[in-house]
Design a protein around this motif. Structure first.
Motif, short mmCIF file in Angstrom:
data_model
loop_
_atom_site.label_atom_id
_atom_site.label_comp_id
_atom_site.label_asym_id
_atom_site.label_seq_id
_atom_site.Cartn_x
_atom_site.Cartn_y
_atom_site.Cartn_z
N THR A 171 4.64 12.10 -10.88
CA THR A 171 4.71 11.31 -9.64
C THR A 171 6.08 10.65 -9.45
O THR A 171 6.32 10.02 -8.42
CB THR A 171 3.64 10.21 -9.65
OG1 THR A 171 3.88 9.33 -10.77
CG2 THR A 171 2.24 10.79 -9.74
N ASP A 178 5.11 6.06 -13.76
CA ASP A 178 4.81 7.36 -13.16
C ASP A 178 4.00 8.19 -14.15
O ASP A 178 4.14 8.04 -15.37
CB ASP A 178 6.12 8.08 -12.79
CG ASP A 178 6.85 7.37 -11.66
OD1 ASP A 178 6.20 7.12 -10.62
OD2 ASP A 178 8.05 7.06 -11.81
N ILE A 204 0.16 9.97 -5.22
CA ILE A 204 1.34 10.83 -5.32
C ILE A 204 2.25 10.52 -4.13
O ILE A 204 1.82 10.62 -2.97
CB ILE A 204 0.94 12.32 -5.30
CG1 ILE A 204 0.02 12.62 -6.48
CG2 ILE A 204 2.18 13.20 -5.34
CD1 ILE A 204 -0.56 14.04 -6.45
#
Length: 557
Positions: A20, A27, A56
Motif C-alpha cells: 500500500t 503500509d 489501498i
C-alpha cells in the motif's frame, strides 16, 4: 546452510510483493508471489492477494490494478504465513531490490508474531550493476527489455516474480560461464564485489600470464608500443597490484586503450615508493609519453625567505633560493599554501612586515600599536627581536607551543574586550597551526642550508637520499651510482664538497622528497651530517646494499 555447495545444488526463492506504500508497518502487503527454482527449473510456486486491513491508496490501485474490493475477501497475512515460511525454508531469497521486499515481509512476520527471516538473499539489482554496468537504467523492466524477456503486467507480484526469475537465471549463466563462479558463497560475495575488482574468466586467464612475471614491489612501469615508443609511464606501491587493475573487465577506458596499444611492459622495481616517485617524474619528462598528461613540466615552488642580510630580518615569499646569506624554509607546492603559512607567521610573531624603505623612516606604525611588531625601526632592541626570530625558527622546525600560547592569549583578550570578530580570526589561525599547515617542520635546518642524509625504510633494502644546500642525490639512482654516492659522502666529511646551486631537477626532487616524507614520517630517519664525526660513524648506522633499481621486460604479444 552450506555456503560451500554448488550454485546448481542450491534452492532459490524468487520473491516479490505489492504494497500500500513505501513504509512498513504503516503500509502493508496486498499481494505476494514466490517461485522456487533449483538447478535452473521452477519446482514450486505460490501467489495470493492479501487483505492489508487498511485502505489501498488510489495511486497504488492505478499502478497495480489491485482494488479494495479485490482484497476484501482475501486472506490476511497471518492466514498465509505458514505456507510462505514453508516455501522459504532452506532457500536463498532472490528479488529485484530485495531489501524492499524483505523489509515488508519481516514487518508482516513481526505483526503476526513470528521472527524475522534470517536466510541470505541475492539482489538482482546489485547483480545488474556488476554484470551490466553499461546499462543506464537497471529497473526490472529495463533489464527485461535488454535481455529480451517478455513482461506481461508490471507491478503485479507473480508477473514480476516470473520476470525476476528469468533475469536471475540468465545472470546465473553469465556468472558461471564468464566469471568462473561455481559455489554459493561466490555468488553471495559477487553482488557486493566492487565493480572495478570484478574480473572475467578470459581476462583473468590473460592477466594471470602477465602478472605471474610481475614482482610485488614498488616501482615504475612503462607501456611500450610496437614501434618501441613509450606510450605511458606510471608508478606503483605494488607493481603487481597496480598492473592487475589494467586487466580488469571494468578498467577505465584509458587503461584499456593503453593495454590495447602496448606490445610490451618494462618494469623498474625499487626499494621504496619514494624512489619510484623520483623515477616516474624524471622518466615522464625524458620520454614525454602521449598518455601522460601530468608531470611533464616542473611545477611551482615557493619558500619562506628570512632576510638575514638585514639587521632586523623580515619574512617574505620567494619562488627560488640562492646562497645569498638568507634562510629559506619550504618548499611549498602552491602560492596559496605558502601564503597561509606566512599569514600565521605574521600574526603569531612580532616581526616587521614593512619594506626596507618604510623601515628607514624610523617611525612606529599600526602593527606596533596593535602589538604585532616589536618596533625595531625606532627602538633598536636587537635582543627582543632576536627572541622573536628564535621562536619563529622553532615554529618552522615544528615546535608550535610559542605560537599557540601567544594566539590563545590574544583570543582570550579579544573575547574579554568583546572583540568577537578579531577573536574568531585568531581562532582560525590556531586551527591552521593545529592542522600543521607548515610542512617544513620535517627539517630542523633551513632547506637551503640543510645537510642531511635521509634513510627511507624499504624492502628488500632501504633507500638513501642526500640533501646538501638544496641539491638532492639519490643513491644508486640514475646519475648517482652507489660508488658515486659514497664518494659524495667522503667529500662532505672531508669538507671538500662544493656542488653548486640547485637546478629545476633538484627542486622537483626536493618537493617530492619533502612531501612524501611528511606523509610517511614513520618510514623516515634523518641523519644530520653535523651529528657525526666521520663517514664511518654514519655508515655504521645504515643498512647499505648494492640493490637499488631492478629492470625487466614483458612481451604482451
Amino acid at each position: 546452510m552450506d555456503y560451500s555447495q554448488f550454485i546448481d545444488d542450491t534452492a532459490f526463492c524468487i520473491l516479490d510483493v505489492e504494497t500500500t506504500g513505501m513504509k512498513p508497518p504503516h503500509d502493508r502487503i496486498i499481494e505476494i508471489a514466490l517461485i522456487i527454482i533449483k538447478n535452473g527449473k521452477a519446482v514450486n510456486k505460490f501467489e495470493t492477494l492479501l487483505n492489508p486491513g487498511v485502505l489501498i491508496p488510489p495511486f497504488i490501485t492505478d499502478m497495480t490494478g489491485i482494488t479494495n474490493e479485490a482484497v476484501y475477501n482475501a486472506p490476511v497475512f497471518s492466514e498465509a504465513v505458514d505456507k510462505i515460511l514453508e516455501l522459504i525454508e532452506n532457500t536463498i531469497i532472490v528479488g529485484h531490490n530485495i531489501a524492499f521486499d524483505l523489509r515488508f515481509l519481516n514487518s508482516e512476520l513481526q505483526i503476526a508474531g513470528y521472527e524475522k527471516v534470517k536466510t541470505p538473499s541475492v539482489c538482482t539489482l546489485k547483480l545488474a550493476h556488476r554484470i551490466h554496468p553499461e546499462l543506464h537504467k537497471k529497473s526490472l523492466g529495463s533489464l527485461a527489455a535488454h535481455l529480451r524477456i517478455k513482461q506481461k503486467s508490471a507491478h503485479r507480484a507473480f508477473d514480476d516474480t516470473l520476470v525476476t526469475a528469468k533475469v536471475f537465471l540468465k545472470f546465473l549463466g553469465k556468472i558461471k560461464e564468464e566469471y568462473n563462479l561455481e559455489y554459493l558463497r561466490d555468488l553471495l560475495n559477487f553482488q557486493y564485489t566492487p565493480v572495478k575488482k570484478i574480473v572475467k574468466k578470459e581476462i583473468a586467464s590473460a592477466s594471470k600470464n602477465v602478472l605471474s612475471f610481475i614482482p610485488d614491489l614498488p616501482g615504475v612501469y612503462e607501456f611500450v608500443n610496437k614501434s618501441g615508443k613509450v606510450i605511458y609511464i606510471g608508478k606503483a606501491k605494488s607493481l603487481r597490484e597496480r598492473l592487475a587493475d589494467y586487466y580488469r573487465e571494468y578498467a577505465p577506458g584509458k587503461s584499456k586503450l593503453i593495454v590495447h596499444k602496448a606490445s610490451k611492459i618494462r618494469l623498474h622495481s625499487t626499494n621504496t615508493e619514494l624512489t619510484a616517485l623520483f623515477l616516474e617524474s624524471e622518466m615522464i619528462k625524458e620520454f614525454d609519453p602521449w598518455f601522460n598528461i601530468m608531470l611533464k613540466n616542473y611545477g611551482n615552488k615557493y619558500f619562506l625567505k628570512v632576510g638575514r642580510n638585514h639587521p632586523y630580518p623580515d619574512i617574505t615569499l620567494s619562488n627560488k633560493f640562492e646562497t645569498d646569506g638568507n634562510d629559506y624554509f619550504g618548499l611549498f607546492i602552491s602560492r596559496k599554501k605558502a601564503s597561509e603559512v606566512l599569514e600565521v607567521v605574521n600574526k603569531s610573531f612580532m616581526l616587521r612586515e614593512c619594506t626596507d624603505k618604510e623601515f628607514k623612516k624610523g617611525k612606529p606604525c599600526l602593527l606596533y600599536d596593535i602589538e604585532r611588531c616589536t618596533g625595531p625601526c625606532f627602538n633598536n632592541e636587537f635582543g627582543v627581536y632576536d627572541e622573536e626570530l628564535v621562536k619563529l625558527y622553532n615554529f618552522l622546525k615544528g615546535a608550535n607551543s610559542d605560537a599557540l600560547s601567544r594566539l590563545i592569549g590574544k583570543m582570550k583578550k579579544f573575547s574579554d574586550q568583546l572583540l568577537f570578530e578579531q577573536a574568531s580570526e585568531t581562532k582560525n589561525l590556531i586551527e591552521m597551526i593545529m592542522k600543521q599547515v607548515h610542512k617544513s617542520s620535517l627539517l630542523s635546518e633551513p632547506v637551503n642550508k640543510a645537510r642531511a642524509l635521509f634513510e627511507i625504510s624499504g624492502f628488500p633494502d632501504n633507500d638513501y637520499v642526500i640533501l646538501f644546500n638544496g641539491k638532492v642525490y639519490i643513491r644508486g639512482f640514475r646519475e648517482t651510482s652507489n660508488t658515486e654516492f659514497l664518494t659524495i659522502l667522503d667529500d662532505i666529511f672531508d669538507k671538500t664538497f662544493s656542488p653548486g646551486l640547485p637546478d629545476e631537477q633538484d627542486f622537483e626532487r626536493l618537493r617530492t622528497l619533502l612531501n612524501w616524507c611528511v606523509s610517511n614520517r614513520e618510514k623516515v630517519t634523518i641523519h644530520y651530517f653535523s651529528s657525526y664525526p666521520s663517514k664511518e660513524k654514519l655508515i655504521m648506522k645504515l643498512r647499505l646494499s648494492e640493490r637499488i633499481v631492478s629492470a625487466s621486460e614483458i612481451n604482451l604479444e
